[in-house]
Design a protein around this motif. Structure first.
Motif, PDB file in Angstrom:
ATOM      1  N   TYR A  55      17.917   0.686  24.911  1.00  0.00           N
ATOM      2  CA  TYR A  55      17.449   0.624  26.298  1.00  0.00           C
ATOM      3  C   TYR A  55      15.964   0.935  26.405  1.00  0.00           C
ATOM      4  O   TYR A  55      15.453   1.874  25.778  1.00  0.00           O
ATOM      5  CB  TYR A  55      18.270   1.619  27.124  1.00  0.00           C
ATOM      6  N   THR A 114      16.133 -11.212  35.807  1.00  0.00           N
ATOM      7  CA  THR A 114      16.681 -10.733  34.546  1.00  0.00           C
ATOM      8  C   THR A 114      16.223  -9.297  34.333  1.00  0.00           C
ATOM      9  O   THR A 114      15.377  -8.781  35.067  1.00  0.00           O
ATOM     10  CB  THR A 114      16.185 -11.597  33.366  1.00  0.00           C
ATOM     11  N   ASP A 115      16.751  -8.675  33.296  1.00  0.00           N
ATOM     12  CA  ASP A 115      16.332  -7.301  33.006  1.00  0.00           C
ATOM     13  C   ASP A 115      14.866  -7.239  32.577  1.00  0.00           C
ATOM     14  O   ASP A 115      14.246  -6.186  32.684  1.00  0.00           O
ATOM     15  CB  ASP A 115      17.217  -6.700  31.901  1.00  0.00           C
ATOM     16  N   GLU A 116      14.315  -8.344  32.128  1.00  0.00           N
ATOM     17  CA  GLU A 116      12.904  -8.372  31.755  1.00  0.00           C
ATOM     18  C   GLU A 116      12.009  -8.460  32.991  1.00  0.00           C
ATOM     19  O   GLU A 116      10.931  -7.847  33.036  1.00  0.00           O
ATOM     20  CB  GLU A 116      12.613  -9.567  30.833  1.00  0.00           C
ATOM     21  N   ARG A 155      21.311  -1.312  36.897  1.00  0.00           N
ATOM     22  CA  ARG A 155      20.504  -2.133  37.808  1.00  0.00           C
ATOM     23  C   ARG A 155      20.563  -1.594  39.235  1.00  0.00           C
ATOM     24  O   ARG A 155      19.558  -1.585  39.939  1.00  0.00           O
ATOM     25  CB  ARG A 155      21.004  -3.575  37.741  1.00  0.00           C
ATOM     26  N   LEU A 195      26.096  -2.322  32.894  1.00  0.00           N
ATOM     27  CA  LEU A 195      24.741  -2.737  33.223  1.00  0.00           C
ATOM     28  C   LEU A 195      24.549  -2.789  34.737  1.00  0.00           C
ATOM     29  O   LEU A 195      23.453  -2.537  35.241  1.00  0.00           O
ATOM     30  CB  LEU A 195      24.443  -4.105  32.606  1.00  0.00           C
ATOM     31  N   GLY A 210      15.506  -3.603  39.051  1.00  0.00           N
ATOM     32  CA  GLY A 210      16.890  -3.361  39.431  1.00  0.00           C
ATOM     33  C   GLY A 210      17.348  -4.328  40.498  1.00  0.00           C
ATOM     34  O   GLY A 210      16.527  -4.941  41.186  1.00  0.00           O
ATOM     35  N   TYR A 264      25.221 -10.551  27.513  1.00  0.00           N
ATOM     36  CA  TYR A 264      24.727  -9.182  27.477  1.00  0.00           C
ATOM     37  C   TYR A 264      25.724  -8.310  26.725  1.00  0.00           C
ATOM     38  O   TYR A 264      26.939  -8.442  26.907  1.00  0.00           O
ATOM     39  CB  TYR A 264      24.561  -8.628  28.890  1.00  0.00           C
ATOM     40  N   ASN A 314      12.874   2.562  32.089  1.00  0.00           N
ATOM     41  CA  ASN A 314      12.462   1.910  33.337  1.00  0.00           C
ATOM     42  C   ASN A 314      11.547   2.801  34.175  1.00  0.00           C
ATOM     43  O   ASN A 314      10.893   2.319  35.105  1.00  0.00           O
ATOM     44  CB  ASN A 314      13.692   1.522  34.166  1.00  0.00           C
TER      45      ASN A 314
END
Length: 267
Positions: free
Chosen positions: A249, A89-91, A149, A145, A95, A137, A252
């Motif tokens: 956002y 996941t994004d958590e 990623r 997205l 990427g 999302y 990252n």
């Protein structure tokens, strides 16, 4: 705190396998020439990492063997789309990107673990797979997205190539991601002027150029430094520009630089 020692990579891979085996349809996991099963997970996971480990820049080539219902109620395409079911996941992940020709994902987790993650499917009467509800999302139609990623996976891929002294591929990937920030600028320009046709330009400055010269990982190799400078600038610029599409956002680059710190200390 990032740690990519061989011991830590063995531990992280074993933990990942444990997570995957919570899904009953996964029959086995293959990494390199080693098959990992539920009953001998710890031993075989350690063996798999040992075979593939060369240095802290190593990734793990792995695939899962999945049993799907023979009646076609869950197709391979539907199954592969649900990467969230494997803890991606994004958590958790910095990427990832899907490679359709090889039916695999390329993933970089925030803990620095990098995988080429493939699939093998078998079919059985009476088999059941419950995919559950897919996460929702909020997607900006102007910048997907998927773009975000993919960018961060390529950043790490380029970094590993750079530290392994593959300057041609490293430079190619760094240029790709600098160019990606230029594409973002072009999209933002289209949105600003409400057209994608511009007979003349507006003398815009390339955003990533503003971040060149800030890279702290100096060496005595001018080629290394030039590529590293581009990667560092691309990271900062991307975080800045992507907020135009996704105001909420989370940067990252902080996690990216943590991985970079480890790479630089252990090159």
């Amino acid at each position: 705190m990032i740690s990519l020692t061989r011991q830590q990579m063995e531990n992280e891979f074993a933990s990942f396998c444990e997570e995957l085996f919570r899904l009953p349809e996964i029959e086995s996991i293959r990494a390199r020439s080693v098959t990992v099963r539920r009953e001998d997970l710890q031993e075989t996971a350690k063996e798999a990492v040992a075979i593939g480990y060369h240095d802290c820049f190593s990734d793990i080539d792995m695939g899962i063997r999945v049993c799907l219902p023979a009646d076609g109620s869950v197709t391979p395409e539907e199954y592969m789309r649900r990467i969230d079911r494997f803890g991606v996941t994004d958590e958790t992940a910095l990427g990832w990107m899907f490679v359709p020709d090889h039916a695999m994902y390329r993933i970089i987790f925030r803990n620095g673990m990098r995988y080429d993650f493939g699939f093998e499917f078998t079919y059985a009467d009476g088999a059941s797979v419950e995919l559950g509800e897919a996460p929702a999302y909020a997607e900006n139609e102007s910048w997907s997205l998927e773009n975000i990623r993919r960018f961060w996976f390529v950043q790490i891929q380029a970094l590993a190539k750079l530290y392994r002294r593959d300057y041609l591929i490293g430079a190619h990937l760094a240029n790709m991601n600098c160019n990606e920030t230029l594409v973002m600028q072009m999209v933002l320009r289209d949105l600003k002027y409400r057209t994608n046709h511009h007979r003349y330009g507006y003398s815009e400055e390339s955003e990533y150029v503003k971040d060149l010269g800030r890279m702290p990982y100096q060496s005595v190799d001018a080629t290394f430094d030039r590529i590293a400078d581009q990667l560092y600038a691309a990271a900062l610029t991307y975080d800045r520009l992507v907020k135009e599409f996704y105001p909420e956002y989370r940067d990252n680059s902080e996690d990216f630089f943590e991985i970079w710190d480890w790479y630089d200390r252990n090159r």
